[in-house]
Structures are given as structure tokens and as C-alpha cells.
Design a protein around this motif. Structure first.
Motif, PDB file in Angstrom:
ATOM      1  N   GLN A  73       0.834  -1.199   0.000  1.00 48.06           N
ATOM      2  CA  GLN A  73       0.000   0.000   0.000  1.00 48.06           C
ATOM      3  C   GLN A  73       0.869   1.250   0.000  1.00 48.06           C
ATOM      4  N   VAL A  74       0.299   2.329  -0.535  1.00 48.32           N
ATOM      5  CA  VAL A  74       0.951   3.637  -0.478  1.00 48.32           C
ATOM      6  C   VAL A  74      -0.055   4.643   0.064  1.00 48.32           C
ATOM      7  N   THR A  75       0.452   5.676   0.678  1.00 51.52           N
ATOM      8  CA  THR A  75      -0.396   6.749   1.182  1.00 51.52           C
ATOM      9  C   THR A  75      -0.099   7.995   0.369  1.00 51.52           C
ATOM     10  N   LEU A  76      -1.158   8.599  -0.198  1.00 52.05           N
ATOM     11  CA  LEU A  76      -0.974   9.840  -0.940  1.00 52.05           C
ATOM     12  C   LEU A  76      -0.874  10.996   0.053  1.00 52.05           C
ATOM     13  N   ARG A  77       0.059  11.863  -0.175  1.00 54.89           N
ATOM     14  CA  ARG A  77       0.272  12.999   0.710  1.00 54.89           C
ATOM     15  C   ARG A  77      -0.855  14.030   0.540  1.00 54.89           C
ATOM     16  N   LYS A  78      -1.028  14.850   1.560  1.00 56.65           N
ATOM     17  CA  LYS A  78      -2.105  15.829   1.577  1.00 56.65           C
ATOM     18  C   LYS A  78      -2.047  16.767   0.381  1.00 56.65           C
ATOM     19  N   ASP A  79      -0.857  17.203  -0.023  1.00 59.60           N
ATOM     20  CA  ASP A  79      -0.766  18.120  -1.159  1.00 59.60           C
ATOM     21  C   ASP A  79      -1.255  17.460  -2.450  1.00 59.60           C
ATOM     22  N   VAL A  80      -1.043  16.150  -2.586  1.00 58.61           N
ATOM     23  CA  VAL A  80      -1.533  15.426  -3.763  1.00 58.61           C
ATOM     24  C   VAL A  80      -3.054  15.324  -3.706  1.00 58.61           C
ATOM     25  N   LEU A  81      -3.596  15.001  -2.534  1.00 54.41           N
ATOM     26  CA  LEU A  81      -5.053  14.905  -2.383  1.00 54.41           C
ATOM     27  C   LEU A  81      -5.712  16.264  -2.622  1.00 54.41           C
ATOM     28  N   ASP A  82      -5.079  17.324  -2.143  1.00 50.50           N
ATOM     29  CA  ASP A  82      -5.599  18.667  -2.381  1.00 50.50           C
ATOM     30  C   ASP A  82      -5.592  18.992  -3.868  1.00 50.50           C
TER      31      ASP A  82
ATOM     32  N   LEU B 289      -5.868  16.898  -6.289  1.00 53.22           N
ATOM     33  CA  LEU B 289      -6.941  16.116  -6.908  1.00 53.22           C
ATOM     34  C   LEU B 289      -8.324  16.615  -6.502  1.00 53.22           C
ATOM     35  N   GLY B 290      -8.385  17.399  -5.439  1.00 54.13           N
ATOM     36  CA  GLY B 290      -9.685  17.867  -4.949  1.00 54.13           C
ATOM     37  C   GLY B 290     -10.450  16.775  -4.238  1.00 54.13           C
ATOM     38  N   VAL B 291      -9.736  15.864  -3.585  1.00 55.35           N
ATOM     39  CA  VAL B 291     -10.352  14.705  -2.938  1.00 55.35           C
ATOM     40  C   VAL B 291     -10.490  14.952  -1.440  1.00 55.35           C
ATOM     41  N   GLN B 292     -11.634  14.588  -0.912  1.00 58.16           N
ATOM     42  CA  GLN B 292     -11.914  14.691   0.517  1.00 58.16           C
ATOM     43  C   GLN B 292     -11.996  13.280   1.095  1.00 58.16           C
ATOM     44  N   PRO B 293     -11.854  13.147   2.414  1.00 58.36           N
ATOM     45  CA  PRO B 293     -11.998  11.821   3.027  1.00 58.36           C
ATOM     46  C   PRO B 293     -13.322  11.160   2.642  1.00 58.36           C
ATOM     47  N   GLY B 294     -13.259   9.895   2.304  1.00 54.65           N
ATOM     48  CA  GLY B 294     -14.447   9.141   1.898  1.00 54.65           C
ATOM     49  C   GLY B 294     -14.690   9.125   0.402  1.00 54.65           C
ATOM     50  N   GLN B 295     -14.037  10.007  -0.340  1.00 53.78           N
ATOM     51  CA  GLN B 295     -14.208  10.016  -1.787  1.00 53.78           C
ATOM     52  C   GLN B 295     -13.282   8.991  -2.425  1.00 53.78           C
ATOM     53  N   ARG B 296     -13.582   8.651  -3.666  1.00 59.53           N
ATOM     54  CA  ARG B 296     -12.845   7.598  -4.353  1.00 59.53           C
ATOM     55  C   ARG B 296     -11.851   8.185  -5.356  1.00 59.53           C
TER      56      ARG B 296
END
Length: 83
Positions: free
Chosen positions: A11-20, A22-29
Motif C-alpha cells: 500500500q501507499v499513502t498519498l500525501r495531503k498536497d496530492v489529495l488537495d 486532486l480535490g479529494v476529501q476523506p471518503g471520496q474515491r
């Protein structure tokens, strides 16, 4: 560019800056597409809005909602060429 570490479980964890980005929030796919040259393309899945999002879309302020009978009467008058 961000560098990710693979865990022993693969598994890998995407860093917060990457999630930001992408515009992804917790629970989104997030979708991952495997490209032929060994790269992957990561993108946020955009869910379409539920049908309930259109309720009251055309409702005018300070005007009561029309009943089904009122709508049927208006439709009949329209088909009859009345206004």
C-alpha cells in the motif's frame, strides 16, 4: 514531484498536497489507470449529483409550488393553444 513509500502490504499513502491537488476529501474515491509503459494515472472520481439535487430548481421565491393537477391543467391549456 512527491515520492511515496510502499508498505509491506503493498500500500501507499498519498500525501495531503496530492489529495488537495486532486480535490479529494476523506471518503471520496480515486481511480487508478495502468498505462502500458509502467506508469499509472491517478484521478479523482467525480460522482454525479443525485436526482434530488434538481428539486426546487425552478421554484420561484414567494410563489407556492404547483400541484400535479395545476400542472396538468397548464399542460392541457398549452396543447389547446390557450395561455
Amino acid at each position: 514531484m512527491s515520492t511515496l513509500t510502499v508498505t509491506s502490504k503493498g500500500q501507499v499513502t498519498l500525501r495531503k498536497d496530492v489529495l488537495d491537488h486532486l480535490g479529494v476529501q476523506p471518503g471520496q474515491r480515486i481511480s487508478v489507470d495502468k498505462l502500458p509503459d509502467g506508469r499509472v494515472m491517478v484521478s479523482a472520481e467525480r460522482a454525479s449529483e443525485p436526482i434530488s439535487a434538481v428539486f426546487n430548481l425552478l421554484k420561484k421565491e414567494n410563489r407556492p409550488a404547483l400541484s400535479i393537477d395545476d400542472m396538468n391543467d397548464l399542460a392541457a391549456k398549452g396543447w389547446a393553444g390557450e395561455r
